[in-house]
Design an enzyme around this catalytic site. Structure first.
Site, mmCIF file in Angstrom:
data_model
loop_
_atom_site.group_PDB
_atom_site.id
_atom_site.type_symbol
_atom_site.label_atom_id
_atom_site.label_comp_id
_atom_site.label_asym_id
_atom_site.label_seq_id
_atom_site.Cartn_x
_atom_site.Cartn_y
_atom_site.Cartn_z
ATOM 1 N N ASP A 48 0.842 -1.204 0.000
ATOM 2 C CA ASP A 48 0.000 0.000 0.000
ATOM 3 C C ASP A 48 0.874 1.250 0.000
ATOM 4 O OD1 ASP A 48 -2.892 1.144 0.646
ATOM 5 O OD2 ASP A 48 -1.458 2.247 1.887
ATOM 6 N N TYR A 53 2.944 9.929 -0.489
ATOM 7 C CA TYR A 53 4.029 9.348 0.328
ATOM 8 C C TYR A 53 5.399 9.619 -0.296
ATOM 9 C CZ TYR A 53 0.254 6.509 2.471
ATOM 10 O OH TYR A 53 -0.901 6.069 3.083
ATOM 11 N N LYS A 78 -2.973 5.832 -4.315
ATOM 12 C CA LYS A 78 -4.106 6.731 -4.023
ATOM 13 C C LYS A 78 -3.875 8.091 -4.678
ATOM 14 C CE LYS A 78 -3.827 4.580 0.540
ATOM 15 N NZ LYS A 78 -2.399 4.517 0.892
ATOM 16 N N HIS A 111 -7.831 9.335 -1.819
ATOM 17 C CA HIS A 111 -7.140 9.300 -0.517
ATOM 18 C C HIS A 111 -7.983 9.878 0.637
ATOM 19 C CE1 HIS A 111 -2.749 9.115 1.084
ATOM 20 N NE2 HIS A 111 -3.604 8.885 2.056
HETATM 21 N N1 LIG Z 1 -5.328 6.175 3.778
HETATM 22 C C1 LIG Z 1 -4.756 6.910 4.680
HETATM 23 O O1 LIG Z 1 -5.132 8.083 4.903
HETATM 24 C C2 LIG Z 1 -3.643 6.346 5.489
HETATM 25 C C3 LIG Z 1 -3.152 7.035 6.613
HETATM 26 C C4 LIG Z 1 -2.123 6.454 7.345
HETATM 27 C C5 LIG Z 1 -1.609 5.219 6.966
HETATM 28 N N2 LIG Z 1 -2.075 4.580 5.856
HETATM 29 C C6 LIG Z 1 -1.545 3.273 5.414
HETATM 30 O O2 LIG Z 1 -1.562 2.364 6.520
HETATM 31 C C7 LIG Z 1 -0.247 1.855 6.732
HETATM 32 C C8 LIG Z 1 -0.012 1.534 8.194
HETATM 33 O O3 LIG Z 1 -0.239 2.674 9.010
HETATM 34 P P1 LIG Z 1 0.936 3.491 9.746
HETATM 35 O O4 LIG Z 1 2.191 3.311 8.991
HETATM 36 O O5 LIG Z 1 0.467 4.875 9.953
HETATM 37 O O6 LIG Z 1 1.013 2.845 11.186
HETATM 38 P P2 LIG Z 1 1.015 1.385 11.873
HETATM 39 O O7 LIG Z 1 1.190 0.313 10.865
HETATM 40 O O8 LIG Z 1 -0.145 1.354 12.791
HETATM 41 O O9 LIG Z 1 2.302 1.483 12.775
HETATM 42 C C9 LIG Z 1 3.594 1.663 12.265
HETATM 43 C C10 LIG Z 1 4.526 1.957 13.436
HETATM 44 O O10 LIG Z 1 4.533 0.840 14.343
HETATM 45 C C11 LIG Z 1 5.847 0.335 14.442
HETATM 46 N N3 LIG Z 1 5.747 -1.131 14.415
HETATM 47 C C12 LIG Z 1 5.405 -1.907 13.360
HETATM 48 N N4 LIG Z 1 5.413 -3.193 13.697
HETATM 49 C C13 LIG Z 1 5.776 -3.265 14.997
HETATM 50 C C14 LIG Z 1 5.983 -4.335 15.895
HETATM 51 N N5 LIG Z 1 5.817 -5.599 15.516
HETATM 52 N N6 LIG Z 1 6.347 -4.034 17.166
HETATM 53 C C15 LIG Z 1 6.525 -2.750 17.554
HETATM 54 N N7 LIG Z 1 6.352 -1.689 16.736
HETATM 55 C C16 LIG Z 1 5.973 -1.947 15.471
HETATM 56 C C17 LIG Z 1 6.623 0.862 13.260
HETATM 57 O O11 LIG Z 1 7.974 1.031 13.589
HETATM 58 P P3 LIG Z 1 9.215 0.732 12.576
HETATM 59 O O12 LIG Z 1 8.760 1.081 11.191
HETATM 60 O O13 LIG Z 1 10.264 1.663 13.104
HETATM 61 O O14 LIG Z 1 9.573 -0.709 12.734
HETATM 62 C C18 LIG Z 1 5.950 2.206 13.040
HETATM 63 O O15 LIG Z 1 6.470 3.180 13.908
HETATM 64 C C19 LIG Z 1 0.633 2.983 6.197
HETATM 65 O O16 LIG Z 1 1.973 2.602 6.018
HETATM 66 C C20 LIG Z 1 -0.105 3.365 4.946
HETATM 67 O O17 LIG Z 1 0.172 2.427 3.921
HETATM 68 C C21 LIG Z 1 -3.093 5.130 5.118
#
Ligand SMILES: NC(=O)c1ccc[n+]([C@@H]2O[C@H](COP(=O)([O-])OP(=O)(O)OC[C@H]3O[C@@H](n4cnc5c(N)ncnc54)[C@H](OP(=O)(O)O)[C@@H]3O)[C@@H](O)[C@H]2O)c1
Length: 276
Positions: A48, A53, A78, A111
């Protein structure tokens, strides 16, 4: 880890999407290629990204380097808010495709609804056109509230297949999920780990200890058992693998209820009604 079998979800147009995918928000472009290759090696097949990004190029380089057949991959991007509108979306799509180096995209999402702009219906018409031309296999939306969904569906011929929204234990977005279900739209959870902020919660830690799993694995399991598509992000190889190693245990109804109890309406991102 490549023998991990990720379940598929069948969307409202018959296309299947892996229920567990990999997000690359906030991964710098220059790091994205190695991170995506690491994720593919671990067994993820769904990636994704988004124009905003700034790392579609990095994703594209990884896709050019992998020997995984294209048809086994599911790539999502997106259209960004400033590109909303019919012609500008078609142009943004071409830029996305040239950065990704692909001749078709698996899923393209609006988005944010950006309701003040009043452009999401026009933008959707462009996605319908791309879908009709078979340049995209699935079209959907992101951050749409129930009212935006209803308004869009009333003025369109194709119902979105997916609504990608913020969902995690501290923000369960139940009203949006209920609306998605009513319209036959699959819910995809972004920031499924609340960017890591819920991993220290005692009920999650206790459940993790009980199964000998980690808090992140417990939260991902909670999403999967609720039937959602989930796309955790990590740049850390051990966590990339850990987040996929969630198919050898099952939460009980009591575990699920205890995680449900962590709801506190906490958003890590903006409210979709106010973000323009
Ligand atoms: N559509 C939208 O508006 C929107 C908005 C936000 C996000 N997204 C999508 O959703 C995806 C995921 O959301 P997100 O990146 O915001 O947050 P997330 O997946 O909830 O969390 C990512 C964070 O958690 C840490 N983490 C990951 N796995 C872990 C584990 N096993 N143990 C401890 N910490 C862990 C990562 O650290 P490290 O990377 O340092 O390991 C990073 O800091 C995004 O990458 C994006 O593709 C979409």
């Amino acid at each position: 880890m490549t023998d991990i079998s990720i379940p598929n979800i069948t969307l409202n147009n018959g296309v299947t999407i892996p229920q567990l995918g990999f997000g690359v928000f906030q991964v710098p472009d220059e790091q994205t290629t190695e991170v995506v290759l690491e994720a593919l090696k671990a067994g993820y097949r769904s990636i994704d990204t988004a124009a905003v990004y700034g790392n579609e190029g990095g994703v594209g380089k990884a896709l050019a380097q992998t020997d995984i057949p294209r048809e086994q991959l599911f790539i999502t991007s997106k259209v960004w808010n400033s590109d909303q509108g019919y012609e500008s979306t078609l142009k943004a799509f071409d830029e996305t495709m040239s950065k990704l180096g692909l001749d078709y995209l698996d899923m393209y999402l609006i988005h944010w609804p950006t309701p003040e702009k009043k452009l999401y219906v026009e933008t959707w018409k462009a996605l319908e056109e791309l879908y009709a031309q078979k340049k995209v296999r699935v079209i959907g939306v992101s951050n749409f509230q129930p009212g935006h969904l209803e308004d869009l569906i009333n003025q369109s011929s194709v119902t979105p297949a997916v609504n990608q929204v913020e969902v995690h234990p501290a923000m369960q977005n139940r009203n949006v999920i209920a609306a998605d279900r009513e319209f036959g739209i699959a819910t995809e959870a972004w920031s499924p780990l609340a960017k890591g902020e819920v991993l220290g919660e005692k009920p999650i830690q206790d459940i993790a200890d009980k199964y000998g799993k980690t808090p992140a694995q417990v939260v991902i399991r909670w999403h999967l058992q609720e039937g959602r598509i989930v796309i955790p992000k990590s740049v850390t190889p051990a966590r990339i693998a850990e987040n996929l190693d969630v198919f050898d245990f099952q939460l009980t109804a009591e575990d699920m209820k205890s995680i449900d109890g962590l709801e506190r309406g906490y958003r890590t991102g903006p409210h979709p009604d106010q973000f323009n």
